[in-house]
Enzyme design. Structure first.
Site, mmCIF file in Angstrom:
data_model
loop_
_atom_site.group_PDB
_atom_site.id
_atom_site.type_symbol
_atom_site.label_atom_id
_atom_site.label_comp_id
_atom_site.label_asym_id
_atom_site.label_seq_id
_atom_site.Cartn_x
_atom_site.Cartn_y
_atom_site.Cartn_z
ATOM 1 N N CYS A 133 0.832 -1.204 0.000
ATOM 2 C CA CYS A 133 0.000 0.000 0.000
ATOM 3 C C CYS A 133 0.867 1.254 0.000
ATOM 4 O O CYS A 133 1.371 1.675 1.038
ATOM 5 C CB CYS A 133 -0.920 -0.013 1.228
ATOM 6 S SG CYS A 133 -1.964 1.456 1.333
ATOM 7 N N CYS A 136 -0.470 4.139 2.104
ATOM 8 C CA CYS A 136 -0.257 4.006 3.553
ATOM 9 C C CYS A 136 1.206 4.240 3.926
ATOM 10 O O CYS A 136 1.496 4.856 4.948
ATOM 11 C CB CYS A 136 -0.631 2.599 4.043
ATOM 12 S SG CYS A 136 -2.083 1.893 3.284
ATOM 13 N N ASP A 137 2.136 3.720 3.134
ATOM 14 C CA ASP A 137 3.532 3.647 3.574
ATOM 15 C C ASP A 137 4.507 4.514 2.784
ATOM 16 O O ASP A 137 5.669 4.631 3.171
ATOM 17 C CB ASP A 137 4.027 2.176 3.477
ATOM 18 C CG ASP A 137 3.186 1.255 4.354
ATOM 19 O OD1 ASP A 137 2.718 1.716 5.403
ATOM 20 O OD2 ASP A 137 2.995 0.078 3.979
#
Ligand code: NAP
Length: 307
Positions: A133, A136-137
């Site tokens: 992701c 997200c990261d």
């Protein structure tokens, strides 16, 4: 225990659209979502091909708006995993988080999840340089060198997103031609931070405490080379979240449910909408469309039951 009209399993675009349509049709509806609403769309930075948003819209924002809209009309959302789905004399029993409820009809919209590469180091370094992701990261990888694995829409889109943070992004693809939409391909080719590594597969992800390199094999020559990277983002397709339906319906060879275009299955009262259904195009718009179609079928089914 009151019998609900409809239980929807999964709060991605298919489930949330079904929730909206069902609530507007005055069906007593409950929707189960195990994480944040929005499914895979919620972990996409920007969605540019959902009509009505000429500048694009953030995946999480679109997801929240869809959830808000369904709830505004009375769809209840229960934030829990569903552990078991069983047929019941009154319809279906849904067992979740130590509780259960019965619904006359079910729309299964549990979607799909990222596919694993299945190479050495992938599990070990998950969260320590291996991610599925970018939204997200990505921000953890400022000025880093990254590898994105895959050649589909997701790989190419997310690689471009990662160039906001990283100084260099390799796209490692097993063939010499991308699967991604042409418009995305062109943007990636024009992006100076992106370099393509063609005809290559990942053999191993290596490092000490965190990812330091990947071993790549040239599938034409068999040659192995090591590429130094700080992180690996894996986008090699998806797998169906179909385990709750095991033994109830038919699956294709990849685990997607074979249901009608009207989302119906061989089990009366059970409908399958969104990415989980075998279909030619998996996008937010086709998932949302499935959700609407499924509710129309549920309404027909429930009115036949009541006759
Ligand atoms: P996808 O379209 O199935 O692409 C998967 C990519 O990974 C392919 O390039 C495939 O290579 C490669 N691959 C598969 N297994 C591999 C392995 N074991 N090792 C190395 N490479 C492997 O999956 P996706 O990109 O996740 O997209 C999933 C669905 O969501 C698609 O329907 C896509 O259109 C949709 N989506 C759309 C958008 C958008 O419209 N903007 C964005 C994201 C996702 P080959 O090409 O050689 O098969």
């Amino acid at each position: 225990m009151a019998i609900r009209d409809l239980a929807i399993i999964g709060g991605g675009p298919a489930g949330l659209t079904a929730g909206l349509y069902a609530a507007r049709a005055a069906l007593d509806t409950v929707l189960f979502e195990r994480g944040m609403p929005g499914g895979q769309a919620a972990s996409t930075e920007k969605i540019e091909n959902y009509p009505g948003f000429p500048e694009g819209i953030g995946g999480p924002e679109l997801a929240m708006k869809m959830a808000e809209q369904a709830q505004r009309f009375g769809c209840e959302i229960i934030y829990s995993d569903v552990d078991k789905l069983e047929r019941d004399e009154n319809g279906f029993k849904i067992i979740y988080g130590g509780s259960e409820l019965v619904a006359k009809a079910v729309i299964m919209a549990a979607g799909a999840r990222p596919r694993y590469l299945g190479v050495k180091g992938e599990k070990e370094f998950h969260g320590r340089g291996v991610s599925y992701c970018a939204t997200c990261d990505g921000a953890f990888f400022r000025d880093a060198t990254l590898a994105v694995i895959g050649g589909g829409d997701a790989a190419v889109e997310e690689a471009m997103f990662l160039t906001k943070f990283a100084s260099k992004v390799y796209i490692v693809h097993r063939r010499g031609e991308l699967r991604a939409a042409k418009v995305l391909q062109q943007r990636a080719f024009d992006n100076e931070k992106i370099e393509f590594v063609w005809h290559s597969t990942v053999q191993e992800i290596k490092g000490e405490q965190k990812v330091e390199s990947i071993l790549l094999k040239d599938v034409r020559s068999g040659e192995i080379k090591e590429l130094a990277v700080d992180g690996v983002f894996i986008y090699v397709g998806t797998e169906a979240n179909s385990s709750l339906l095991a033994g109830m319906v038919k699956f294709d060879e990849n685990g997607y449910v074979i249901a009608g275009e009207d989302t119906s299955t061989e089990v009366p009262g059970l409908f399958v909408a969104g990415d989980l259904r075998k279909k030619p195009l998996r996008q937010v718009i086709t998932a949302a469309a499935d959700g609407a179609v499924a509710v129309a079928q549920v309404e027909k089914y429930l009115s036949a039951l009541n006759k």
